[in-house]
Structure formats: C-alpha cells, structure tokens
Design a protein around this motif. Structure first.
Motif, PDB file in Angstrom:
ATOM      1  N   SER A  66     -12.262 -49.139  -3.040  1.00  6.72           N
ATOM      2  CA  SER A  66     -10.920 -48.215  -3.088  1.00  6.72           C
ATOM      3  C   SER A  66     -10.332 -49.213  -1.692  1.00  6.72           C
ATOM      4  O   SER A  66     -10.273 -50.285  -2.054  1.00  6.72           O
ATOM      5  N   SER A 105      -7.075 -43.036   2.579  1.00  3.17           N
ATOM      6  CA  SER A 105      -7.591 -42.057   3.307  1.00  3.17           C
ATOM      7  C   SER A 105      -6.563 -41.236   3.454  1.00  3.17           C
ATOM      8  O   SER A 105      -5.383 -41.711   4.155  1.00  3.17           O
ATOM      9  N   LYS A 144      -4.990 -45.382  -4.332  1.00  2.00           N
ATOM     10  CA  LYS A 144      -6.375 -45.620  -3.712  1.00  2.00           C
ATOM     11  C   LYS A 144      -6.661 -43.636  -3.625  1.00  2.00           C
ATOM     12  O   LYS A 144      -8.122 -43.462  -3.999  1.00  2.00           O
ATOM     13  N   ASN A 148      -9.983 -41.856  -5.674  1.00  2.00           N
ATOM     14  CA  ASN A 148     -11.533 -41.808  -4.567  1.00  2.00           C
ATOM     15  C   ASN A 148     -11.359 -40.320  -5.661  1.00  2.00           C
ATOM     16  O   ASN A 148     -12.326 -39.301  -5.112  1.00  2.00           O
ATOM     17  N   SER A 208     -17.095 -44.931  -3.534  1.00  2.10           N
ATOM     18  CA  SER A 208     -15.667 -45.365  -2.924  1.00  2.10           C
ATOM     19  C   SER A 208     -15.915 -46.134  -1.599  1.00  2.10           C
ATOM     20  O   SER A 208     -15.978 -46.237  -0.697  1.00  2.10           O
ATOM     21  N   PHE A 253     -17.490 -42.654   0.776  1.00  4.08           N
ATOM     22  CA  PHE A 253     -16.558 -43.191   0.943  1.00  4.08           C
ATOM     23  C   PHE A 253     -16.617 -43.829   2.410  1.00  4.08           C
ATOM     24  O   PHE A 253     -16.574 -43.243   3.443  1.00  4.08           O
ATOM     25  N   TRP A 255     -12.028 -38.878   4.083  1.00  5.01           N
ATOM     26  CA  TRP A 255     -10.992 -38.403   3.319  1.00  5.01           C
ATOM     27  C   TRP A 255      -9.416 -38.724   3.491  1.00  5.01           C
ATOM     28  O   TRP A 255      -8.880 -38.736   2.886  1.00  5.01           O
TER      29      TRP A 255
END
Ligand SMILES: NC(=O)c1ccc[n+]([C@@H]2O[C@H](COP(=O)([O-])OP(=O)(O)OC[C@H]3O[C@@H](n4cnc5c(N)ncnc54)[C@H](OP(=O)(O)O)[C@@H]3O)[C@@H](O)[C@H]2O)c1
Length: 230
Positions: free
Chosen positions: A134, A139, A155, A159, A179, A220, A230
C-alpha cells in the motif's frame, strides 16, 4: 531437526522494492517465488545470491488469464503472498483521460485484489500472510497536502478492498492481511530524493512480516511497524 524453509511469493519483482524483497528473503533463507512481466527482467533475479531457491513466473496483475495461469502453476503452500506491483499514475484526476485513470485502478486496485482472492487457497491457514504494498498516501486521515490524488485514491481503494477480503475470505481461515507502507524509498517511483534506500525498507518490511505472522488481523503499518491511520 531443522525447520523447513518458509515460502514467499513476491509479485512485481523486476526492480525497485520487489527486487529488494526477493534479495532480502533469499538472504533470510526463504524459498522465493517471484514474478516479472517481461522475460528479460529474469536475468537480474537469477544472479542474486541464493537464487537456487528462486522460482520465476511471468504475470501482469491486470490480466485474468495471467492470474489463472500463475495460480495453476503454484504447488507449495505459501507462508507469505506479497503483492508489490504498482504504478504512480497521472498527477491530476481532472487533466488525465479516462483510459489513463482506469489503468491506474486496474494496476493498483482491481488487479492486485483479484489476484489476492485467487491466491488465498494457496496461503497457509492460521499462520499465513497476504501482504499488499500500500502507501501512506492511501491514508485519508494522514492526507494533509493533497497531490498525487489518483495514486492516493488507488491505494485507499486497495486498502478498502483488502479489509473486505480479510473479513470475508481470509479471517475465516486465520490468514493475516497486511497493507504495508514501505517508507519513501529511492526507486524509479520514489525518485532519487526519497528518504531511505531499498535495503533499509525491505529489511524493515521483512521484520514486520515475521513479527505479524499469525496475528490473524488486518493491519495498515509502515516498514518500522508504525500503525497508520486509515
Ligand atoms: N518508492 C516509494 O517511495 C513507495 C512508497 C509507497 C508505496 N510504494 C509502492 O511500492 C510498490 C513498488 O514500488 P517501487 O517504488 O519499487 O516502484 P518501481 O520501481 O516503479 O517498480 C514497480 C514494480 O511494479 C511492477 N508492475 C507495475 N505494474 C504492473 C502490472 N500491471 N503487473 C505486474 N507488475 C507490475 C513493475 O514491473 P515492470 O518492471 O514490468 O514495470 C515493477 O516491478 C508499488 O506498489 C508502490 O506503489 C512505493
């Protein structure tokens, strides 16, 4: 008795981080299955120390036929399936044409996630890991500058699909989904002014893969293990 070597599949290994991940895992004693798109990119991989433990395949992640062929050729259970392939794409969602925008989404989102679903049956239950490359740019919470908006969106979508895949298809079998943000790395994509070199990034990623084996979660994280919002 010595433990059998672990097996990792690395998709998108011709150069940059993918090539680095192959070198790092060969050095750590893994059996490595790696993929490229073009046969001429196999020579560099075959020259790596430990290449007697390396098997090569060709796949473009946007091709359903390539995905089916790769999956049919796999036999050993995978401890780790790592989908690294990706493209940076156009800077602006407004000035790019629709075909270019679609290509980014096929290469960074739909191809990798459809491949991941196809690979799941080969990933070891309970202890196995499916990893996506990722980016922190995926984000939404940590986007404070805009820019690279198509890549960011790709990306973020990857995710999101990785979370759905984990919930519906990986968690029931105890498979961990990661990720991973590799850091800002000096590759063709990252450019020469990036923060860290490939060796630093892939060593950190390999440590995180080992640390998260059996976590049975979807995380993540970056190459140092920092949890990304996230
Ligand atoms: N470098 C960074 O700072 C950075 C930061 C965050 C995330 N990432 C992510 O890390 C991953 C690797 O990036 P990199 O920096 O190593 O970039 P890179 O040097 O440009 O390498 C990209 C790799 O992806 C492969 N690839 C691209 N499209 C593909 C497709 N459709 N099917 C199969 N393989 C494909 C390329 O193969 P070919 O040689 O055939 O083109 C190449 O092996 C990407 O997912 C990227 O988004 C990188």
């Amino acid at each position: 008795m010595t433990a059998a070597p672990q097996t990792i599949l690395i998709v998108g290994a011709s150069r940059g981080l993918g090539l680095g991940l192959v070198a790092e895992h060969l050095a750590r004693g893994f059996d490595v299955i790696a993929t490229v798109r073009k046969p001429e990119d196999e020579a560099g991989l075959k020259a790596l120390p430990g290449a007697e433990r390396l098997t090569l395949h060709q796949i473009d992640v946007t091709s359903d036929a390539d995905i089916a062929r790769l999956v049919a050729q796999l036999s050993a259970p995978l401890d780790i399936a790592f989908i690294n392939a990706g493209v940076s794409g156009p800077k602006s969602v407004v000035s790019a044409d629709a075909d270019t925008l679609n290509q980014v989404m096929q290469a960074n989102v739909f191809g990798p996630v459809r491949l991941a679903h196809a690979l799941l049956g080969h990933v070891r239950e309970q202890t196995g890991t499916l990893a996506f490359m990722s980016s922190i740019m995926g984000s939404i919470a940590e986007n404070e500058s805009g820019g690279m908006e198509v890549y960011r969106a790709s990306k973020a979508a990857q995710n999101s699909l990785a979370r759905s895949l984990w919930l519906t298809a990986a968690r029931p079998f105890g498979i961990t989904v990661l990720s991973i943000h590799p850091g800002w790395v000096r590759t063709d994509m990252g450019g020469s002014g990036a923060d860290i070199d490939v060796a630093t990034s892939v060593a950190g990623i390999a440590d995180q893969l080992a640390a998260n084996a059996g976590a049975q979660a979807h995380r993540f994280i970056d190459y140092t293990g920092r949890e990304i919002a996230w």
